[in-house]
Write a protein that holds these residues in place. Sequence first.
Motif, PDB file in Angstrom:
ATOM      1  N   TYR A   1      28.865 -32.423 -43.581  1.00  0.00           N
ATOM      2  CA  TYR A   1      29.585 -33.699 -43.458  1.00  0.00           C
ATOM      3  C   TYR A   1      28.982 -34.768 -44.369  1.00  0.00           C
ATOM      4  O   TYR A   1      27.824 -34.715 -44.759  1.00  0.00           O
ATOM      5  CB  TYR A   1      29.594 -34.167 -42.005  1.00  0.00           C
ATOM      6  N   SER A  46      34.227 -31.022 -52.837  1.00  0.00           N
ATOM      7  CA  SER A  46      35.670 -31.036 -53.107  1.00  0.00           C
ATOM      8  C   SER A  46      36.205 -29.607 -53.194  1.00  0.00           C
ATOM      9  O   SER A  46      35.492 -28.640 -52.943  1.00  0.00           O
ATOM     10  CB  SER A  46      35.932 -31.791 -54.411  1.00  0.00           C
ATOM     11  N   TYR A  48      33.620 -33.023 -42.250  1.00  0.00           N
ATOM     12  CA  TYR A  48      34.254 -34.331 -42.369  1.00  0.00           C
ATOM     13  C   TYR A  48      33.560 -35.196 -43.419  1.00  0.00           C
ATOM     14  O   TYR A  48      32.389 -35.003 -43.751  1.00  0.00           O
ATOM     15  CB  TYR A  48      34.314 -35.044 -41.016  1.00  0.00           C
ATOM     16  N   ASN A  63      34.253 -35.644 -46.755  1.00  0.00           N
ATOM     17  CA  ASN A  63      34.106 -35.075 -48.096  1.00  0.00           C
ATOM     18  C   ASN A  63      35.401 -35.309 -48.866  1.00  0.00           C
ATOM     19  O   ASN A  63      36.150 -36.235 -48.554  1.00  0.00           O
ATOM     20  CB  ASN A  63      33.773 -33.583 -48.007  1.00  0.00           C
ATOM     21  N   ARG A  64      35.676 -34.501 -49.845  1.00  0.00           N
ATOM     22  CA  ARG A  64      36.918 -34.613 -50.612  1.00  0.00           C
ATOM     23  C   ARG A  64      37.661 -33.271 -50.644  1.00  0.00           C
ATOM     24  O   ARG A  64      38.266 -32.910 -51.647  1.00  0.00           O
ATOM     25  CB  ARG A  64      36.614 -35.091 -52.042  1.00  0.00           C
ATOM     26  N   PHE A  65      37.599 -32.515 -49.544  1.00  0.00           N
ATOM     27  CA  PHE A  65      38.304 -31.233 -49.494  1.00  0.00           C
ATOM     28  C   PHE A  65      39.804 -31.459 -49.634  1.00  0.00           C
ATOM     29  O   PHE A  65      40.344 -32.454 -49.144  1.00  0.00           O
ATOM     30  CB  PHE A  65      38.009 -30.503 -48.180  1.00  0.00           C
ATOM     31  N   GLU A  66      40.454 -30.518 -50.310  1.00  0.00           N
ATOM     32  CA  GLU A  66      41.897 -30.586 -50.552  1.00  0.00           C
ATOM     33  C   GLU A  66      42.564 -29.334 -50.001  1.00  0.00           C
ATOM     34  O   GLU A  66      41.901 -28.381 -49.625  1.00  0.00           O
ATOM     35  CB  GLU A  66      42.153 -30.667 -52.066  1.00  0.00           C
ATOM     36  N   ASN A  80      39.006 -36.320 -45.213  1.00  0.00           N
ATOM     37  CA  ASN A  80      39.092 -35.489 -46.411  1.00  0.00           C
ATOM     38  C   ASN A  80      40.464 -35.733 -47.020  1.00  0.00           C
ATOM     39  O   ASN A  80      41.192 -36.621 -46.587  1.00  0.00           O
ATOM     40  CB  ASN A  80      38.899 -34.006 -46.056  1.00  0.00           C
ATOM     41  N   ASN A  81      40.822 -34.953 -48.004  1.00  0.00           N
ATOM     42  CA  ASN A  81      42.144 -35.072 -48.630  1.00  0.00           C
ATOM     43  C   ASN A  81      43.017 -33.864 -48.294  1.00  0.00           C
ATOM     44  O   ASN A  81      43.747 -33.367 -49.138  1.00  0.00           O
ATOM     45  CB  ASN A  81      41.985 -35.196 -50.161  1.00  0.00           C
TER      46      ASN A  81
END
Length: 168
Positions: free
Chosen positions: A99, A104, A123, A125-128, A149-150
Motif C-alpha cells: 500500500y 502501476s 491501496y 498506488n496507480r494500478f490499472e 488506484n486507477n
Amino acid sequence: MAPLSVISLSLCFLLPLLSPAISTNSEGNALHALRRRLSDPTNVLQSWDPTLVNPCTWFHITCDSNNHVIRLDLGNSNISGTLGPELAQLQHLQYLELYKNDISGEIPKELGNLKNLVGLDLYGNRFEGEIPKSFSGLKSLRFLRLNNNNLTGSIPRELTALSNLKVL
C-alpha cells in the motif's frame, strides 16, 4: 572412459553446492524478480541479496519456522514499478502489503493462486485495469484493500464466494 563418467557424475552433484545462484530457493528467486521490477530511490530493499540461500534475513520479509515467506511488507516504502506473475511462487504467503507506493500496471491474475493469503493491501498506488476474477480462489482472504488506484470495471461477482472476506 569410466573415470570420465565418475568425474561428470561428481560435478553434477557438487556444482549446485558451489554456486549460490543455483542454490537459491524459488521464493528468493521470486522476490529478486520483484526487486528487479521496482525502483527503490530510498534503498529500502538494500538487504535483498539474491545470493543468500533464502530471503528470511531480508528486511520487510517475515518467514515461518520452516523458512517459508509468509509476509511481504513494503507498505509506504516510496517504491515504484510493476508487479509480475512471479509473486505467485510465494505459495505460503499470508500477507502482501504494498500500500501507499507508486506501483502501476495491472494487478497480476496469478496472485489468485496464493491460497494462503489472508491480507492483500494494494491501496494507494496507480494500478490499472480490472480486479482479477482469479481472486475468487483466495478462500482464506479476509482483507482486500484496492482503493485509491486507477482500477476500472466492476467488482467481480466471483468475489461473493469468499466467505472469510471481512474488508473489501
